[in-house]
Design an enzyme around this catalytic site. Structure first.
Site, PDB file in Angstrom:
ATOM      1  N   ARG A   1       3.043  -6.928   9.483  1.00  0.00           N
ATOM      2  CA  ARG A   1       2.512  -6.026   9.909  1.00  0.00           C
ATOM      3  C   ARG A   1       2.945  -5.710  11.346  1.00  0.00           C
ATOM      4  O   ARG A   1       2.887  -4.594  12.014  1.00  0.00           O
ATOM      5  CB  ARG A   1       1.072  -6.154   9.991  1.00  0.00           C
TER       6      ARG A   1
ATOM      7  N   HIS B   1      -1.736  -5.607   1.685  1.00  0.00           N
ATOM      8  CA  HIS B   1      -3.181  -6.409   1.486  1.00  0.00           C
ATOM      9  C   HIS B   1      -2.940  -7.721   0.991  1.00  0.00           C
ATOM     10  O   HIS B   1      -1.966  -7.714   0.211  1.00  0.00           O
ATOM     11  CB  HIS B   1      -4.000  -5.608   0.507  1.00  0.00           C
TER      12      HIS B   1
ATOM     13  N   ARG C   1      -0.759 -15.065   4.039  1.00  0.00           N
ATOM     14  CA  ARG C   1      -1.541 -14.082   5.112  1.00  0.00           C
ATOM     15  C   ARG C   1      -0.857 -14.424   6.482  1.00  0.00           C
ATOM     16  O   ARG C   1      -0.846 -13.678   7.257  1.00  0.00           O
ATOM     17  CB  ARG C   1      -2.986 -14.749   5.353  1.00  0.00           C
TER      18      ARG C   1
ATOM     19  N   TYR D   1     -12.047  -3.204  -3.276  1.00  0.00           N
ATOM     20  CA  TYR D   1     -12.888  -3.487  -2.181  1.00  0.00           C
ATOM     21  C   TYR D   1     -14.511  -3.585  -1.855  1.00  0.00           C
ATOM     22  O   TYR D   1     -15.240  -2.798  -1.087  1.00  0.00           O
ATOM     23  CB  TYR D   1     -12.542  -2.227  -0.955  1.00  0.00           C
TER      24      TYR D   1
ATOM     25  N   ASN E   1      -1.648  -0.277   7.322  1.00  0.00           N
ATOM     26  CA  ASN E   1      -1.376  -1.581   7.671  1.00  0.00           C
ATOM     27  C   ASN E   1      -0.459  -2.167   6.506  1.00  0.00           C
ATOM     28  O   ASN E   1      -0.160  -3.458   6.558  1.00  0.00           O
ATOM     29  CB  ASN E   1      -2.462  -2.366   7.997  1.00  0.00           C
TER      30      ASN E   1
ATOM     31  N   GLU F   1      -9.156 -11.542  -7.161  1.00  0.00           N
ATOM     32  CA  GLU F   1      -8.516 -10.219  -7.180  1.00  0.00           C
ATOM     33  C   GLU F   1      -7.245 -10.219  -8.451  1.00  0.00           C
ATOM     34  O   GLU F   1      -6.969  -9.174  -8.921  1.00  0.00           O
ATOM     35  CB  GLU F   1      -7.758 -10.073  -5.994  1.00  0.00           C
TER      36      GLU F   1
ATOM     37  N   THR G   1      -4.818  -7.945  10.539  1.00  0.00           N
ATOM     38  CA  THR G   1      -5.098  -6.701   9.782  1.00  0.00           C
ATOM     39  C   THR G   1      -4.851  -5.588  10.519  1.00  0.00           C
ATOM     40  O   THR G   1      -4.114  -4.595  10.136  1.00  0.00           O
ATOM     41  CB  THR G   1      -6.651  -6.778   9.477  1.00  0.00           C
TER      42      THR G   1
ATOM     43  N   LYS H   1       0.879  -1.166   0.081  1.00  0.00           N
ATOM     44  CA  LYS H   1       0.015   0.082   0.259  1.00  0.00           C
ATOM     45  C   LYS H   1       0.936   1.216  -0.037  1.00  0.00           C
ATOM     46  O   LYS H   1       2.397   1.217   0.235  1.00  0.00           O
ATOM     47  CB  LYS H   1      -0.841   0.104   1.324  1.00  0.00           C
TER      48      LYS H   1
HETATM   49  P1  CMP Z   1      -6.832  -5.107   3.688  1.00  0.00           P
HETATM   50  O1  CMP Z   1      -6.266  -6.237   3.940  1.00  0.00           O
HETATM   51  O2  CMP Z   1      -6.480  -4.302   2.451  1.00  0.00           O
HETATM   52  O3  CMP Z   1      -8.476  -5.615   3.346  1.00  0.00           O
HETATM   53  C1  CMP Z   1      -9.469  -4.949   3.727  1.00  0.00           C
HETATM   54  C2  CMP Z   1      -9.073  -3.524   4.441  1.00  0.00           C
HETATM   55  O4  CMP Z   1      -9.993  -2.883   5.022  1.00  0.00           O
HETATM   56  C3  CMP Z   1      -7.968  -3.949   5.642  1.00  0.00           C
HETATM   57  O5  CMP Z   1      -6.974  -4.249   5.074  1.00  0.00           O
HETATM   58  C4  CMP Z   1      -8.259  -2.715   6.408  1.00  0.00           C
HETATM   59  O6  CMP Z   1      -7.278  -1.622   5.650  1.00  0.00           O
HETATM   60  C5  CMP Z   1      -9.487  -2.242   6.378  1.00  0.00           C
HETATM   61  N1  CMP Z   1     -10.392  -2.557   7.509  1.00  0.00           N
HETATM   62  C6  CMP Z   1     -10.697  -3.802   7.575  1.00  0.00           C
HETATM   63  N2  CMP Z   1     -11.428  -3.961   8.981  1.00  0.00           N
HETATM   64  C7  CMP Z   1     -11.365  -2.648   9.388  1.00  0.00           C
HETATM   65  C8  CMP Z   1     -11.858  -2.005  10.466  1.00  0.00           C
HETATM   66  N3  CMP Z   1     -12.612  -2.661  11.481  1.00  0.00           N
HETATM   67  N4  CMP Z   1     -11.465  -0.636  10.681  1.00  0.00           N
HETATM   68  C9  CMP Z   1     -10.942   0.021   9.777  1.00  0.00           C
HETATM   69  N5  CMP Z   1     -10.293  -0.574   8.594  1.00  0.00           N
HETATM   70  C10 CMP Z   1     -10.716  -1.780   8.494  1.00  0.00           C
END
Ligand code: CMP
Length: 163
Positions: free
Chosen positions: A107, A130, A90, A54, A127, A141, A96, A14
Site C-alpha cells: 500500500r 485486503h 499483513r 465485511y 487501498n 474468510e 490500511t 481489489k
Molecule cells: P480492508 O483491509 O479490506 O478491511 C476493511 C476495510 O474497511 C479496509 O480495508 C478499508 O477499505 C475499510 N476501512 C477501514 N477503516 C476505514 C475508515 N476509517 N474509513 C474508511 N474506510 C475504512
C-alpha cells in the site's frame, strides 16, 4: 516441520489493483517472500456477498462506499500459505490507509489515498488489497471465499530451501 506455524490467510486484490494493471507486481511481493499461493480465482462479488465478507463493518459510516467499491469490478481472491502467514502477509501489505503505509509495503509503494481525502469525497479508500486480520478471521474468510477442493497442496522449492 513445526506444522502448527504454517498458516493460510485470505488475500483479495481489489478492483483498483486489477483496473490499474498492477496485480503482477503485487503478487510478486508475496512470491518474493517465499509465500505460497494455494488458491486463486477472479470473482465479481455482489452486495450480499460484500455484506458477508465485511460483516464486521456493515454498520460503519464508511460501509456504503466500501460496498460500492468492492462490487465495482472483479477482484482476485487468493489463499496464501506460509510460516505465520497471517502476520507475514499483513506486514507486506502495510497499514490500511495508504497515506500512513510505510514505503516498502504494497500500500505504501503502490497507493497514497488518505482518509481525509476519501471522507471529503464520500468514496472508499483505494487501498488495493485486503488481508485477513488474524487467524480466526483468516479461517472464516477462506471458508467464505473458497471450497475445500479449490485449495491445493503442492511443493515449492522454498519448502526445500526455507522450511
Ligand atoms: P480492508 O483491509 O479490506 O478491511 C476493511 C476495510 O474497511 C479496509 O480495508 C478499508 O477499505 C475499510 N476501512 C477501514 N477503516 C476505514 C475508515 N476509517 N474509513 C474508511 N474506510 C475504512
Amino acid at each position: 516441520m513445526p506444522k502448527n506455524l504454517i498458516q493460510q490467510t485470505l488475500v483479495l486484490l481489489k478492483p483498483d489493483a486489477i483496473q490499474r494493471g498492477i496485480i503482477g507486481p503485487i503478487i510478486s511481493r508475496f512470491e518474493q517472500a517465499g509465500l505460497k499461493i494455494v488458491g486463486m480465482k477472479m470473482v465479481w462479488v455482489d452486495k450480499a456477498f460484500s455484506k458477508k465478507h465485511y460483516s464486521a463493518h456493515v454498520d460503519k459510516k464508511f460501509y456504503p462506499g466500501l460496498e460500492n467499491f468492492i462490487t465495482s469490478g472483479p477482484v482476485i481472491s487468493m489463499v496464501v500459505e506460509g510460516i505465520q502467514s497471517v502476520k507475514a502477509v499483513r506486514k507486506i501489505v502495510g497499514s490500511t490507509e495508504p497515506h500512513q503505509a510505510s514505503p516498502g509495503t504494497i500500500r505504501g509503494d503502490f497507493a497514497h489515498h488518505s482518509y481525509e481525502y476519501t471522507d471529503k469525497k464520500g468514496i472508499a479508500i483505494k487501498n488495493l488489497i485486503h488481508a485477513s486480520g488474524n487467524i480466526k478471521e483468516a479461517k472464516k474468510e477462506i471458508e467464505l471465499w473458497f471450497k475445500a477442493k479449490e485449495i491445493h497442496t503442492y511443493k515449492t522449492v522454498h519448502e526445500t530451501h526455507v522450511y
